[in-house]
Design an enzyme around this catalytic site. Structure first.
Site, PDB file in Angstrom:
ATOM      1  N   GLU A   1       8.949  -4.712  11.120  1.00  0.00           N
ATOM      2  CA  GLU A   1       9.539  -3.518  10.510  1.00  0.00           C
ATOM      3  C   GLU A   1      10.060  -2.546  11.554  1.00  0.00           C
ATOM      4  O   GLU A   1       9.384  -2.237  12.538  1.00  0.00           O
ATOM      5  CB  GLU A   1       8.505  -2.809   9.626  1.00  0.00           C
TER       6      GLU A   1
ATOM      7  N   ASP B   1      -0.826  -6.256   0.054  1.00  0.00           N
ATOM      8  CA  ASP B   1      -1.193  -5.484   1.248  1.00  0.00           C
ATOM      9  C   ASP B   1      -2.691  -5.213   1.265  1.00  0.00           C
ATOM     10  O   ASP B   1      -3.250  -4.732   0.270  1.00  0.00           O
ATOM     11  CB  ASP B   1      -0.465  -4.138   1.253  1.00  0.00           C
TER      12      ASP B   1
ATOM     13  N   LYS C   1      -1.424  -9.439   3.238  1.00  0.00           N
ATOM     14  CA  LYS C   1      -0.691  -8.957   4.401  1.00  0.00           C
ATOM     15  C   LYS C   1      -1.523  -7.929   5.146  1.00  0.00           C
ATOM     16  O   LYS C   1      -2.127  -7.054   4.520  1.00  0.00           O
ATOM     17  CB  LYS C   1       0.659  -8.356   4.007  1.00  0.00           C
TER      18      LYS C   1
ATOM     19  N   GLU D   1      -1.565  -5.232   8.558  1.00  0.00           N
ATOM     20  CA  GLU D   1      -0.836  -4.526   9.604  1.00  0.00           C
ATOM     21  C   GLU D   1      -1.667  -4.446  10.875  1.00  0.00           C
ATOM     22  O   GLU D   1      -2.894  -4.335  10.813  1.00  0.00           O
ATOM     23  CB  GLU D   1      -0.524  -3.090   9.169  1.00  0.00           C
TER      24      GLU D   1
ATOM     25  N   ASP E   1       0.833  -1.201   0.000  1.00  0.00           N
ATOM     26  CA  ASP E   1       0.000   0.000   0.000  1.00  0.00           C
ATOM     27  C   ASP E   1       0.868   1.252   0.000  1.00  0.00           C
ATOM     28  O   ASP E   1       0.367   2.368  -0.152  1.00  0.00           O
ATOM     29  CB  ASP E   1      -0.978   0.003   1.173  1.00  0.00           C
ATOM     30  N   SER E   2       2.195   1.061   0.116  1.00  0.00           N
ATOM     31  CA  SER E   2       3.127   2.177  -0.061  1.00  0.00           C
ATOM     32  C   SER E   2       3.063   2.710  -1.484  1.00  0.00           C
ATOM     33  O   SER E   2       3.632   3.764  -1.785  1.00  0.00           O
ATOM     34  CB  SER E   2       4.555   1.742   0.281  1.00  0.00           C
TER      35      SER E   2
END
Length: 293
Positions: A196, A97, A127, A129, A58-59
């Site tokens: 991270e 993501d 993924k 978070e 998503d970056s």
């Protein structure tokens, strides 16, 4: 590394990297290369270079779209980019993501969105978070046969709540909380865990305690697959995170080439005769004769 000819590339086509591949490498103590990228041309290059794991992150919102936060990533756009990445790198293990608020609102919505990502974009896993609050979501997706990688430590979607993009778990108390999250992710069924921006001392403990692959981003040598964003490792930007080693200076090469193009446009050197198309022999004369009438 020598560049391969088209024939050599075809002969060197690698087999699909799967979870079994990652687990086998972990068992042997062998590491895999991991990056984050978002488009077809770069995925093609990553495939040829031998990148084993790609994070369709998503970056993308910040790196590709110029947004100020990864929370601006939208699922529909992410899926379309993920399709392009898969086309460019058919053999890589690609994790998609889950964008902000696609899995936090309800378990039902999370499972629906995750399954859509898997099916439409041909991802190997999704993924997510977060911390202990997403454990029920991981469990539900696992029960629905959706492979999930958990992401803890610095979680960009909640960077504001964490005080910005800062190293996490620098105190013993915060390190214990991180270990609690990693343990909970494992028990919930995560196939691997991204950690991270944590101190190497904490990452070492996480790595030695964990039974699933640990994918590290800025946590020193203690991971099964270190990662640098594709655009950072190639030098597209002037500033990188501390852990993001720059392996090339593509920015300088792009500016050099683009500036030369601008100059030649201005002075008329481009296009030169070798860049122009010509009519078939004799056709110019026929055309001028017709126009003269």
């Amino acid at each position: 590394m020598a560049y391969l000819t088209t024939e050599e590339k075809a002969q060197a086509k690698r087999t699909k990297v799967t979870l079994a591949t990652i687990l086998e490498k972990k068992a042997k103590g062998e590491k895999l290369a991991r990056t984050a990228l978002y488009d077809y041309p770069m995925a093609c290059l990553a495939e040829e270079a031998g990148i084993e794991i790609i994070n369709m992150g998503d970056s993308m919102a910040t790196v590709m779209l110029g947004e100020n936060s990864t929370t601006k990533a939208k699922l529909d756009i992410m899926i379309e980019h993920a399709k392009a990445v898969r086309r460019g790198s058919p053999s890589a293990f690609i994790m998609g993501d889950m964008p902000y608020m696609t899995y936090q609102c309800s378990i039902e919505e999370a499972v629906k969105n995750a399954s859509r990502y898997m099916l439409e974009a041909d991802m190997d896993c999704v993924k997510m978070e977060g911390g202990l609050e997403i454990v029920p979501v991981i469990e539900a997706c696992t029960k629905a046969s959706i492979p999930v990688i958990g992401h803890t430590g610095l979680t960009p979607q909640s960077a504001v709540m964490l005080g910005g993009y800062k190293t996490q778990a620098r105190s013993a108390e915060m390190a214990l909380k991180l270990l609690e999250v990693v343990d909970a992710f494992e028990k919930a069924g995560c196939i691997a865990i991204v950690v991270e921006a944590v101190p190497s001392e904490v990452a070492k403990i996480v790595y030695e305690r964990s039974t699933v692959p640990i994918l590290g981003s800025g946590c020193g040598p203690y991971s099964d697959s270190p990662m640098i964003n594709w655009y950072d490792l190639l030098g597209f930007f002037t500033r990188n995170a501390k852990f993001a080693k720059k392996y090339a200076n593509i920015r300088e090469e792009i500016l050099k080439g683009a500036s030369a193009f601008v100059e030649e446009c201005h002075n008329g050197a481009y296009p030169a005769p070798e860049h122009c198309y010509s009519m078939l022999p004799g056709e110019k004369e026929k055309l001028l004769e017709i126009l003269a009438k």
